[in-house]
Design a protein around this motif. Structure first.
Motif, short mmCIF file in Angstrom:
data_model
loop_
_atom_site.label_atom_id
_atom_site.label_comp_id
_atom_site.label_asym_id
_atom_site.label_seq_id
_atom_site.Cartn_x
_atom_site.Cartn_y
_atom_site.Cartn_z
N LYS B 47 1.21 -1.08 0.25
CA LYS B 47 -0.35 -0.21 -0.17
C LYS B 47 0.75 1.18 -0.19
O LYS B 47 2.25 0.93 0.61
N CYS B 48 0.22 2.01 -0.47
CA CYS B 48 1.10 3.86 -1.07
C CYS B 48 0.65 4.03 0.80
O CYS B 48 -1.08 4.40 0.93
N LEU B 49 2.12 4.69 1.25
CA LEU B 49 1.48 5.77 2.46
C LEU B 49 1.34 6.62 2.04
O LEU B 49 0.17 7.34 2.67
N ASN B 50 1.29 7.11 0.79
CA ASN B 50 0.94 8.75 0.17
C ASN B 50 -0.34 8.58 -0.13
O ASN B 50 -1.73 9.70 0.43
N CYS B 51 -0.62 8.15 -1.11
CA CYS B 51 -2.30 8.07 -1.38
C CYS B 51 -3.14 6.77 -1.90
O CYS B 51 -4.68 6.95 -2.10
N GLY B 52 -2.23 6.25 -0.87
CA GLY B 52 -3.14 4.81 -0.59
C GLY B 52 -3.46 3.69 -1.96
O GLY B 52 -4.17 2.80 -1.71
N TYR B 53 -2.90 3.57 -2.94
CA TYR B 53 -2.58 3.11 -3.85
C TYR B 53 -1.96 1.08 -2.79
O TYR B 53 -1.13 1.62 -2.22
N THR B 54 -3.15 0.60 -4.17
CA THR B 54 -2.68 -0.93 -3.36
C THR B 54 -2.85 -1.81 -4.60
O THR B 54 -2.66 -1.33 -5.72
N LYS B 71 9.26 1.75 -4.86
CA LYS B 71 7.78 2.92 -5.03
C LYS B 71 6.97 3.04 -5.63
O LYS B 71 6.89 2.40 -6.82
N CYS B 72 5.62 4.55 -5.26
CA CYS B 72 4.45 3.74 -6.00
C CYS B 72 4.63 4.35 -6.89
O CYS B 72 5.45 5.75 -7.66
N PRO B 73 3.56 3.75 -8.18
CA PRO B 73 3.98 3.92 -9.87
C PRO B 73 2.63 5.45 -9.81
O PRO B 73 3.28 6.14 -11.11
N LYS B 74 2.06 5.85 -8.83
CA LYS B 74 1.13 7.45 -9.15
C LYS B 74 1.58 8.24 -8.72
O LYS B 74 1.22 9.37 -9.27
N CYS B 75 2.23 8.15 -7.61
CA CYS B 75 2.77 9.44 -6.70
C CYS B 75 4.23 9.81 -6.72
O CYS B 75 4.36 10.36 -6.20
N GLY B 76 4.85 8.27 -6.48
CA GLY B 76 6.27 9.11 -6.45
C GLY B 76 6.55 8.20 -4.68
O GLY B 76 7.76 7.97 -4.17
N GLY B 77 5.38 7.86 -3.94
CA GLY B 77 5.42 8.19 -2.32
C GLY B 77 6.26 6.51 -2.16
O GLY B 77 6.68 5.58 -2.69
N GLU B 78 6.00 6.27 -0.65
CA GLU B 78 6.67 5.19 -0.29
C GLU B 78 5.35 3.66 -0.24
O GLU B 78 4.51 3.92 0.39
ZN ZN Z 1 1.06 7.02 -4.09
#
Ligand code: ZN
Lengths: 356, 98
Positions: B47-54, B71-78
């Motif tokens: 799960k992305c800590l930033n945007c909630g992408y799973t 890295k998150c493919p959507k926002c680059g978050g962790e």
């Molecule tokens: Zn994200």
């Protein structure tokens, strides 16, 4: 002619042991067949463990296992004189744990904790498989020796359940080798899911950590075993230390653990109640109960149900869904039964393999 | 006496048929319980800590819950692993939520 056969056969059936002898032969052949299966489980488990240890560059893995099996038993303390029995039991358990730890680190000095814990679990499973096998062989041999068909019959009727348990332990070697969370980790996982990813753990007791987080104005302290190695830690001691250090200023303690389901229940069912949810032989559980009653803090229990096999093998999806539900139940308890500004402790009990 | 009417003969045939079918049924039952070995597949959910992408992927040996997995493919978050479980074929496969 027919009449004569009837009379003769009814005599044989009613006044001799021939039918029992025949049954004895049948039941003992059933047991023998299953016993072969049990021996295969034991050997396969041994083989897999040796391979696993070899992959870790462990010297002489076979000797390590063979020397462990049968040793390291614990003699339970005297119960007739119950004064300080928990203290005595705790002392014996700690002594054993230390001895096992030393046994492994003696062979390989600079082994990391996670690997050491894994090796300990492997040794323990091998020991259990050997023990199951020995007990079954014991009753089989007794039955044969004394022609005890009742014993043989009981053994034949129970052996399917025994074999199922042994198979679960054999499979557990793969699961613990894999390193993914096991079903018994349900409590630890539920506790971990409450934690913010940013929070850093503090080691409270040996192999047991404390996380701090918040939930809608409540201060939440999470106690669980230190992952991701396969350990259960000392949750009772950790809770005791923590509550004492806060001088009882705690509003509620919630314990969460995996529990054995009844045959009619589904895996992953969640139930809640009161008490210390922990499958412990004494010291950890009583520590929780004592500290809760000393400070008169309400003690809640949340359990995720699963079978014996599921508890010691890689967590199934049903159990995982149960964990998600358990987290909701814990949140509901915290929000419904405490006020903003309160402090709540959640204790996630269970093996924390694969869960940091 | 014609054979077909001998009661003992009929009884014997009935017993033989019964025993044969009993053995066949037990054998078949044993064979069917032994075949059901479905190992399934271990899944890691991140799960992305930033945007909630799973996202879900196949488990690998380094994974554990709480591990930072990329890295998150959507926002680059962790991305952080939130769950690992075994999915067997008998359950309906679930789609990746995004
Ligand atoms: Zn994200």
């Amino acid at each position: 002619m027919l009449i004569a056969i009837l009379i003769l056969s009814s005599f044989v059936l009613n006044f001799t042991d021939v039918p029992q002898r025949i049954q004895f032969a049948r039941y003992s052949s059933v047991v023998r067949r299953k016993l072969m299966e049990l021996m295969e489980f034991e050997e396969e488990g041994r083989r897999k463990s040796v391979k696993f240890l070899k992959d870790m560059n462990f010297p002489n893995p076979k000797g390590l296992i063979d020397d462990y099996v049968d040793n390291f038993f614990v003699i339970t303390p005297v119960e007739k004189e119950p004064t300080d029995i928990i203290k005595r039991l705790k002392h014996l358990i700690r002594t054993r744990d230390e001895a096992v730890k030393k046994y492994v680190t003696e062979k390989v000095s600079d082994v990391p904790d996670v690997s050491r814990q894994r090796i300990e679990v492997l040794l323990e499973i091998n020991s259990i498989l050997t023990y199951i096998n020995k007990v079954v062989k014991h009753y089989y041999n007794l039955g044969v020796k004394f022609n005890d068909w009742i014993m043989m019959m009981q053994l034949a009727l129970q052996i399917n359940q025994i074999a199922r348990l042994a198979k679960a332990y054999k499979d557990a070697i793969d699961s613990f080798g894999l390193g993914a969370p096991v079903g018994d980790g349900a409590g630890a996982l539920a506790a971990r899911m409450l934690v913010d990813s940013g929070s850093n753990p503090v080691e409270l007791a040996p192999e047991t950590v404390l996380y701090e987080t918040t939930l809608e104005g409540r201060r939440l302290y999470i106690i669980k075993a230190k992952g991701p190695g396969p350990t259960v830690g000392w949750p009772g001691e950790a809770l005791e230390k923590f509550v004492d250090s806060r001088e009882c200023r705690i509003s509620r303690i919630v314990t969460v653990d995996a529990a054995l389901k009844l045959e009619s229940e589904r895996s992953g069912e969640v139930a809640y109640g009161v008490g210390a949810a922990i499958g412990d032989i004494g010291p950890e559980k009583i520590a929780m109960e004592r500290v809760a009653s000393k400070c008169s803090v309400p003690l809640d229990a949340v359990v995720v149900k699963m079978s014996n096999e599921e508890a010691i093998n890689t967590m199934t999806k049903q159990v995982y869904e149960g964990v998600v539900k358990a987290v909701e139940v814990i949140k509901r308890i915290v929000l419904g039964k405490t006020k903003e500004g309160d402090t709540v402790v959640v204790v996630g009990v269970g093996n924390t393999l694969g869960i940091e | 006496m014609p054979l077909g009417f001998d009661p003992i003969y009929i009884l014997l045939i009935a017993i033989v048929v019964f025993l044969a079918s009993y053995m066949a049924v037990t054998y078949l039952r044993e064979a069917s319980t032994q075949k059901k070995e479905d190992k399934g597949k271990v899944i890691s959910l991140s799960k992305c800590l930033n945007c909630g992408y799973t996202s879900s992927s196949t488990y690998n040996k380094e994974d554990y819950v709480g591990r930072r997995s990329g890295k998150c493919p959507k926002c680059g978050g962790e991305l952080i692993i939130t769950a690992i479980y075994l999915e067997t074929q008998t359950q309906a496969p679930r789609e990746t939520a995004s």
